[in-house]
Write a protein that holds these residues in place. Structure first.
Motif, PDB file in Angstrom:
ATOM      1  N   ASP A  44       0.807  -1.221   0.000  1.00  0.00           N
ATOM      2  CA  ASP A  44       0.000   0.000   0.000  1.00  0.00           C
ATOM      3  C   ASP A  44       0.840   1.270   0.000  1.00  0.00           C
ATOM      4  OD1 ASP A  44      -2.370  -1.343  -0.072  1.00  0.00           O
ATOM      5  OD2 ASP A  44      -2.709  -1.293   2.082  1.00  0.00           O
ATOM      6  N   HIS A  97      -3.808  -6.128   3.625  1.00  0.00           N
ATOM      7  CA  HIS A  97      -5.125  -5.842   3.049  1.00  0.00           C
ATOM      8  C   HIS A  97      -5.437  -6.779   1.864  1.00  0.00           C
ATOM      9  CE1 HIS A  97      -4.996  -1.378   4.594  1.00  0.00           C
ATOM     10  NE2 HIS A  97      -5.073  -2.281   5.555  1.00  0.00           N
ATOM     11  N   ARG A 116      -9.212  -7.719   1.291  1.00  0.00           N
ATOM     12  CA  ARG A 116      -9.955  -6.521   0.897  1.00  0.00           C
ATOM     13  C   ARG A 116      -9.627  -6.126  -0.540  1.00  0.00           C
ATOM     14  NH1 ARG A 116      -8.648  -2.575   5.869  1.00  0.00           N
ATOM     15  NH2 ARG A 116      -9.820  -1.104   4.567  1.00  0.00           N
ATOM     16  N   ARG A 117      -8.358  -6.180  -0.906  1.00  0.00           N
ATOM     17  CA  ARG A 117      -7.941  -5.767  -2.243  1.00  0.00           C
ATOM     18  C   ARG A 117      -8.334  -6.793  -3.304  1.00  0.00           C
ATOM     19  NH1 ARG A 117      -1.811  -3.882  -1.481  1.00  0.00           N
ATOM     20  NH2 ARG A 117      -2.094  -3.026  -3.585  1.00  0.00           N
ATOM     21  N   LYS A 158     -12.044  -6.396  -3.970  1.00  0.00           N
ATOM     22  CA  LYS A 158     -12.236  -5.235  -4.833  1.00  0.00           C
ATOM     23  C   LYS A 158     -11.855  -5.579  -6.278  1.00  0.00           C
ATOM     24  CE  LYS A 158     -10.528  -0.579  -5.789  1.00  0.00           C
ATOM     25  NZ  LYS A 158      -9.547   0.490  -5.408  1.00  0.00           N
ATOM     26  N   PRO A 171     -16.421  -5.682  -3.474  1.00  0.00           N
ATOM     27  CA  PRO A 171     -15.767  -5.123  -2.280  1.00  0.00           C
ATOM     28  C   PRO A 171     -16.547  -5.429  -1.011  1.00  0.00           C
ATOM     29  CG  PRO A 171     -16.876  -3.399  -3.518  1.00  0.00           C
ATOM     30  CD  PRO A 171     -16.921  -4.631  -4.373  1.00  0.00           C
ATOM     31  N   THR A 204     -11.743   2.156   2.394  1.00  0.00           N
ATOM     32  CA  THR A 204     -10.584   2.336   1.511  1.00  0.00           C
ATOM     33  C   THR A 204     -10.782   1.672   0.165  1.00  0.00           C
ATOM     34  OG1 THR A 204      -9.124   2.416   3.443  1.00  0.00           O
ATOM     35  CG2 THR A 204      -8.095   2.027   1.306  1.00  0.00           C
ATOM     36  N   HIS A 205     -11.293   0.458   0.160  1.00  0.00           N
ATOM     37  CA  HIS A 205     -11.372  -0.327  -1.076  1.00  0.00           C
ATOM     38  C   HIS A 205     -12.810  -0.561  -1.536  1.00  0.00           C
ATOM     39  CE1 HIS A 205      -7.102  -1.079  -0.600  1.00  0.00           C
ATOM     40  NE2 HIS A 205      -7.334  -1.463   0.639  1.00  0.00           N
TER      41      HIS A 205
END
Length: 240
Positions: free
Chosen positions: A97, A146, A149-150, A153, A158, A164-165
């Protein structure tokens, strides 16, 4: 070693990125046990669930090596946007990140399985007449920051509440409907070799996809999952 339940909203340890926070698992655990403890992995501030720490330096090195060599099995539950695929292995390299744009990417794989789907006859987006969501079982095969989460997404599903994502308008819609703004990602199960004996230890957060109405949740996080999320009319939920 010691296994604990990390509440949502708590940091594992102090960080300059969130200087105003006052709740830290590491410090609380040191105060409870009256001894030094060593972090060996981390959960995001918004993620609740199973977390393991070591009680001495040798155990910390052994546990860290287990995580590094993929001897630890980590399983998560996430509430995501849309109808997630029944099963998919996401193989999508990630750049850290905080790395510059020209930094090398790192291999990253996550196995995702949809355990339930939900369709509500109301619109959360002007483009669609109905709102869909899924409960996804996520197993990260690598340990990038992350990563879950990434990767969610990346496949256009998501996590609800991911500031954030995720998608801001959708997060706000769900927060109003559920009555709570938070990241709906839960560290569900953790299987780890004991740092001394090597015996495999299977840890479970206590969350069940089919809650027992006769048993009260042991903490506020589990109560929120049971009453705000799992109580909705999901289709295809498996026992967990």
């Amino acid at each position: 070693m010691v296994a604990v339940y990390k509440p949502a909203g708590w940091l594992v340890h102090r960080t300059g990125l969130d200087a105003g926070e006052t709740r830290f698992v590491l410090q609380a655990l040191r105060n409870q046990l009256g001894q030094h403890v060593y972090p060996v992995h981390r959960l995001d501030k918004g993620t609740c669930g199973v977390l393991v720490m070591a009680l001495h330096a040798d155990a910390a090195r052994a546990l860290a090596q287990s995580f590094l060599t993929h001897q630890v099995r980590k399983e998560y539950l996430a509430m995501v946007r849309g109808c997630a695929p029944l099963s998919v292995l996401v193989n999508h390299a990630l750049r850290p990140d905080d790395a510059p744009p020209d930094a090398a990417v790192q291999d990253a794989q996550t196995r995702l399985t949809c355990v339930a789907r939900l369709e509500l006859p109301v619109s959360s987006d002007p483009r669609f007449e109905r709102t869909r969501a899924s409960l996804v079982h996520a197993e990260p095969l690598t340990g990038r920051r992350h990563q879950i989460r990434r990767h969610l997404k990346h496949i256009a599903h998501p996590i609800i509440g991911d500031a954030t994502h995720g998608k801001g308008p959708l997060n706000r819609w769900w927060a109003e409907r559920i009555g709570l703004q938070r990241l709906w990602l839960h560290a569900w199960r953790l299987s780890v070799p004991h740092p001394v004996s090597g015996e495999r230890i299977d840890l479970h957060s206590g969350l069940s996809l089919k809650p027992d109405a006769t048993r009260a949740p042991v903490n506020a996080d589990l109560r929120d999952w049971n009453e705000r999320v799992l109580s909705m009319p999901w289709n295809g939920t498996n026992t967990g």
